[in-house]
Design a protein around this motif. Structure first.
Motif, PDB file in Angstrom:
ATOM      1  N   MET A   1       0.915  -1.399  -0.045  1.00 46.00           N
ATOM      2  CA  MET A   1      -0.097  -0.088  -0.032  1.00 46.00           C
ATOM      3  C   MET A   1       1.101   1.219  -0.071  1.00 46.00           C
ATOM      4  O   MET A   1       2.023   1.075   0.453  1.00 46.00           O
ATOM      5  CB  MET A   1      -0.920  -0.022   1.238  1.00 46.00           C
ATOM      6  N   PRO A   2       0.329   2.281  -0.629  1.00 49.90           N
ATOM      7  CA  PRO A   2      -0.766   2.710  -0.901  1.00 49.90           C
ATOM      8  C   PRO A   2      -0.912   2.329  -2.593  1.00 49.90           C
ATOM      9  O   PRO A   2       0.189   2.003  -3.207  1.00 49.90           O
ATOM     10  CB  PRO A   2      -0.677   4.213  -0.754  1.00 49.90           C
ATOM     11  N   HIS A   3      -2.150   2.301  -2.870  1.00 49.51           N
ATOM     12  CA  HIS A   3      -2.539   2.268  -4.332  1.00 49.51           C
ATOM     13  C   HIS A   3      -3.406   3.804  -4.828  1.00 49.51           C
ATOM     14  O   HIS A   3      -3.937   4.248  -3.923  1.00 49.51           O
ATOM     15  CB  HIS A   3      -3.589   1.120  -4.566  1.00 49.51           C
ATOM     16  N   VAL A   4      -3.029   3.963  -6.043  1.00 54.28           N
ATOM     17  CA  VAL A   4      -3.540   5.192  -6.373  1.00 54.28           C
ATOM     18  C   VAL A   4      -4.055   4.949  -8.016  1.00 54.28           C
ATOM     19  O   VAL A   4      -3.549   4.318  -8.602  1.00 54.28           O
ATOM     20  CB  VAL A   4      -2.334   6.355  -6.726  1.00 54.28           C
ATOM     21  N   ILE A   5      -5.113   5.319  -7.639  1.00 55.71           N
ATOM     22  CA  ILE A   5      -6.200   5.143  -9.447  1.00 55.71           C
ATOM     23  C   ILE A   5      -6.381   6.550  -9.700  1.00 55.71           C
ATOM     24  O   ILE A   5      -7.196   7.499  -9.009  1.00 55.71           O
ATOM     25  CB  ILE A   5      -7.413   4.297  -8.950  1.00 55.71           C
ATOM     26  N   VAL A   6      -5.840   6.911 -10.948  1.00 55.94           N
ATOM     27  CA  VAL A   6      -6.366   8.198 -11.558  1.00 55.94           C
ATOM     28  C   VAL A   6      -7.194   7.752 -12.544  1.00 55.94           C
ATOM     29  O   VAL A   6      -6.880   7.138 -13.505  1.00 55.94           O
ATOM     30  CB  VAL A   6      -5.230   8.930 -12.127  1.00 55.94           C
ATOM     31  N   GLU A   7      -8.718   8.302 -12.339  1.00 58.48           N
ATOM     32  CA  GLU A   7      -9.458   8.364 -13.624  1.00 58.48           C
ATOM     33  C   GLU A   7      -9.564   9.649 -14.116  1.00 58.48           C
ATOM     34  O   GLU A   7      -9.388  10.814 -13.545  1.00 58.48           O
ATOM     35  CB  GLU A   7     -10.991   8.345 -13.105  1.00 58.48           C
ATOM     36  N   TYR A   8      -9.294   9.583 -15.574  1.00 59.64           N
ATOM     37  CA  TYR A   8      -9.458  10.976 -16.215  1.00 59.64           C
ATOM     38  C   TYR A   8     -10.273  10.988 -17.472  1.00 59.64           C
ATOM     39  O   TYR A   8     -10.139   9.964 -18.186  1.00 59.64           O
ATOM     40  CB  TYR A   8      -8.174  11.414 -16.586  1.00 59.64           C
ATOM     41  N   THR A   9     -10.615  11.908 -18.026  1.00 58.29           N
ATOM     42  CA  THR A   9     -11.689  12.055 -19.129  1.00 58.29           C
ATOM     43  C   THR A   9     -10.788  12.127 -20.392  1.00 58.29           C
ATOM     44  O   THR A   9      -9.814  12.760 -20.465  1.00 58.29           O
ATOM     45  CB  THR A   9     -12.599  13.213 -19.049  1.00 58.29           C
ATOM     46  N   ASP A  10     -10.932  11.346 -21.505  1.00 57.72           N
ATOM     47  CA  ASP A  10     -10.333  11.267 -22.760  1.00 57.72           C
ATOM     48  C   ASP A  10     -10.166  12.484 -23.537  1.00 57.72           C
ATOM     49  O   ASP A  10      -9.297  12.578 -24.269  1.00 57.72           O
ATOM     50  CB  ASP A  10     -10.869  10.124 -23.531  1.00 57.72           C
ATOM     51  N   ASN A  11     -11.069  13.653 -23.179  1.00 58.84           N
ATOM     52  CA  ASN A  11     -10.992  14.807 -23.728  1.00 58.84           C
ATOM     53  C   ASN A  11      -9.760  15.606 -23.521  1.00 58.84           C
ATOM     54  O   ASN A  11      -9.426  16.672 -24.002  1.00 58.84           O
ATOM     55  CB  ASN A  11     -12.245  15.522 -23.914  1.00 58.84           C
ATOM     56  N   LEU A  12      -9.204  15.095 -22.411  1.00 59.79           N
ATOM     57  CA  LEU A  12      -7.803  15.941 -22.075  1.00 59.79           C
ATOM     58  C   LEU A  12      -6.647  15.668 -23.109  1.00 59.79           C
ATOM     59  O   LEU A  12      -5.912  16.420 -23.057  1.00 59.79           O
ATOM     60  CB  LEU A  12      -7.377  15.410 -20.519  1.00 59.79           C
ATOM     61  N   GLY A  13      -6.647  14.658 -23.737  1.00 57.79           N
ATOM     62  CA  GLY A  13      -5.755  14.430 -24.702  1.00 57.79           C
ATOM     63  C   GLY A  13      -4.375  14.643 -24.240  1.00 57.79           C
ATOM     64  O   GLY A  13      -4.009  13.913 -23.044  1.00 57.79           O
ATOM     65  N   ALA A  14      -3.431  14.951 -24.956  1.00 57.59           N
ATOM     66  CA  ALA A  14      -2.124  15.514 -24.598  1.00 57.59           C
ATOM     67  C   ALA A  14      -1.768  16.218 -23.207  1.00 57.59           C
ATOM     68  O   ALA A  14      -0.883  15.948 -22.584  1.00 57.59           O
ATOM     69  CB  ALA A  14      -1.416  16.052 -25.741  1.00 57.59           C
ATOM     70  N   ASP A  15      -2.834  16.974 -22.863  1.00 61.03           N
ATOM     71  CA  ASP A  15      -2.724  17.501 -21.363  1.00 61.03           C
ATOM     72  C   ASP A  15      -2.674  16.621 -20.394  1.00 61.03           C
ATOM     73  O   ASP A  15      -2.271  16.852 -19.438  1.00 61.03           O
ATOM     74  CB  ASP A  15      -3.894  18.532 -21.230  1.00 61.03           C
ATOM     75  N   ALA A  16      -3.123  15.649 -20.519  1.00 58.27           N
ATOM     76  CA  ALA A  16      -3.031  14.414 -19.466  1.00 58.27           C
ATOM     77  C   ALA A  16      -1.731  14.111 -19.002  1.00 58.27           C
ATOM     78  O   ALA A  16      -1.581  14.042 -17.886  1.00 58.27           O
ATOM     79  CB  ALA A  16      -3.951  13.157 -19.683  1.00 58.27           C
ATOM     80  N   ARG A  17      -0.787  13.578 -19.912  1.00 62.64           N
ATOM     81  CA  ARG A  17       0.627  13.417 -19.533  1.00 62.64           C
ATOM     82  C   ARG A  17       0.663  12.416 -18.591  1.00 62.64           C
ATOM     83  O   ARG A  17       1.337  12.417 -17.357  1.00 62.64           O
ATOM     84  CB  ARG A  17       1.542  14.716 -19.254  1.00 62.64           C
ATOM     85  N   ILE A  18      -0.148  11.180 -18.743  1.00 63.29           N
ATOM     86  CA  ILE A  18      -0.249  10.484 -17.627  1.00 63.29           C
ATOM     87  C   ILE A  18       0.936   9.718 -17.165  1.00 63.29           C
ATOM     88  O   ILE A  18       1.190   9.587 -15.881  1.00 63.29           O
ATOM     89  CB  ILE A  18      -1.284   9.191 -17.924  1.00 63.29           C
ATOM     90  N   PRO A  19       1.913   9.384 -17.989  1.00 66.17           N
ATOM     91  CA  PRO A  19       3.059   8.672 -17.549  1.00 66.17           C
ATOM     92  C   PRO A  19       3.859   9.580 -16.638  1.00 66.17           C
ATOM     93  O   PRO A  19       4.522   9.194 -15.415  1.00 66.17           O
ATOM     94  CB  PRO A  19       4.073   8.494 -18.710  1.00 66.17           C
ATOM     95  N   VAL A  20       4.079  10.806 -16.894  1.00 65.34           N
ATOM     96  CA  VAL A  20       4.557  11.872 -16.067  1.00 65.34           C
ATOM     97  C   VAL A  20       3.908  12.106 -14.620  1.00 65.34           C
ATOM     98  O   VAL A  20       4.315  12.287 -13.422  1.00 65.34           O
ATOM     99  CB  VAL A  20       4.734  13.348 -16.817  1.00 65.34           C
ATOM    100  N   LEU A  21       2.396  12.068 -14.723  1.00 58.93           N
ATOM    101  CA  LEU A  21       1.564  12.163 -13.673  1.00 58.93           C
ATOM    102  C   LEU A  21       2.052  10.861 -12.562  1.00 58.93           C
ATOM    103  O   LEU A  21       2.086  11.135 -11.415  1.00 58.93           O
ATOM    104  CB  LEU A  21       0.362  12.125 -13.889  1.00 58.93           C
ATOM    105  N   LEU A  22       1.882   9.753 -13.330  1.00 55.58           N
ATOM    106  CA  LEU A  22       1.827   8.548 -12.277  1.00 55.58           C
ATOM    107  C   LEU A  22       3.539   8.832 -11.788  1.00 55.58           C
ATOM    108  O   LEU A  22       3.520   8.308 -10.608  1.00 55.58           O
ATOM    109  CB  LEU A  22       1.897   7.292 -13.074  1.00 55.58           C
ATOM    110  N   GLU A  23       4.548   9.145 -12.609  1.00 51.87           N
ATOM    111  CA  GLU A  23       5.677   9.210 -12.006  1.00 51.87           C
ATOM    112  C   GLU A  23       5.789  10.069 -10.608  1.00 51.87           C
ATOM    113  O   GLU A  23       6.243   9.812  -9.668  1.00 51.87           O
ATOM    114  CB  GLU A  23       6.835   9.423 -12.801  1.00 51.87           C
ATOM    115  N   THR A  24       5.163  11.204 -10.761  1.00 54.89           N
ATOM    116  CA  THR A  24       5.245  12.156 -10.018  1.00 54.89           C
ATOM    117  C   THR A  24       4.276  11.698  -8.532  1.00 54.89           C
ATOM    118  O   THR A  24       4.701  12.061  -7.554  1.00 54.89           O
ATOM    119  CB  THR A  24       4.373  13.607 -10.574  1.00 54.89           C
ATOM    120  N   ILE A  25       3.262  11.041  -8.762  1.00 52.62           N
ATOM    121  CA  ILE A  25       2.587  10.329  -7.651  1.00 52.62           C
ATOM    122  C   ILE A  25       3.490   9.679  -6.753  1.00 52.62           C
ATOM    123  O   ILE A  25       3.431   9.856  -5.719  1.00 52.62           O
ATOM    124  CB  ILE A  25       1.038   9.952  -8.417  1.00 52.62           C
TER     125      ILE A  25
END
Length: 130
Positions: free
Chosen positions: A1-25
């Motif tokens: 633990m901990p587990h983090v789940i990020v739910e995000y709307t697909d209309n964010l497109g390139a603004d989401a930058r999910i790999p960077v966000l997960l690294e930051t988290i």
């Protein structure tokens, strides 16, 4: 633990930058003075394709972060973690937030240890690296 789940709307497109966000988290949780064992941290993201935000008339977007931790940590520790993590999420999406309609949220869920089963040998690697 901990587990983090990020739910995000697909209309964010390139603004989401999910790999960077997960690294930051993960980095944010690792930096919490050993409160969360590094080998137990899991983060993942789920891109949402079916959703409706507000009245549905704009290209509204949202990001909801669920932080799941084991029970037993002091309220001050939980508050510090949530504040620090939410600050990181807000910083990650600051540019998008300034340009579009975007809702950001974070929720803390504490597991009751009697209802949580775990088996993890990843911790062993971090014990050996000390």
């Amino acid at each position: 633990m901990p587990h983090v789940i990020v739910e995000y709307t697909d209309n964010l497109g390139a603004d989401a930058r999910i790999p960077v966000l997960l690294e930051t988290i993960n980095g944010t949780l690792i930096a919490q003075d050993g409160v969360y064992p590094t080998g137990g941290i899991r983060s993942r993201a789920i891109e949402l394709h079916n959703y409706r935000v507000a009245d549905g008339k704009e290209d509204d977007a949202f990001v909801h972060v669920t932080l799941k931790i084991g029970a037993g940590r002091a309220d001050a520790v939980k508050k510090r973690t949530c504040d620090t993590l939410f600050d990181a999420v807000k910083a990650h999406f600051a540019d998008a937030f300034s340009r579009r309609y975007l809702a950001l949220s974070l929720e803390l869920v504490e597991f009751n240890e009697s209802g949580s089963h775990k088996r993890n040998n990843i911790h062993d690697r971090f014990r050996r690296e000390r």
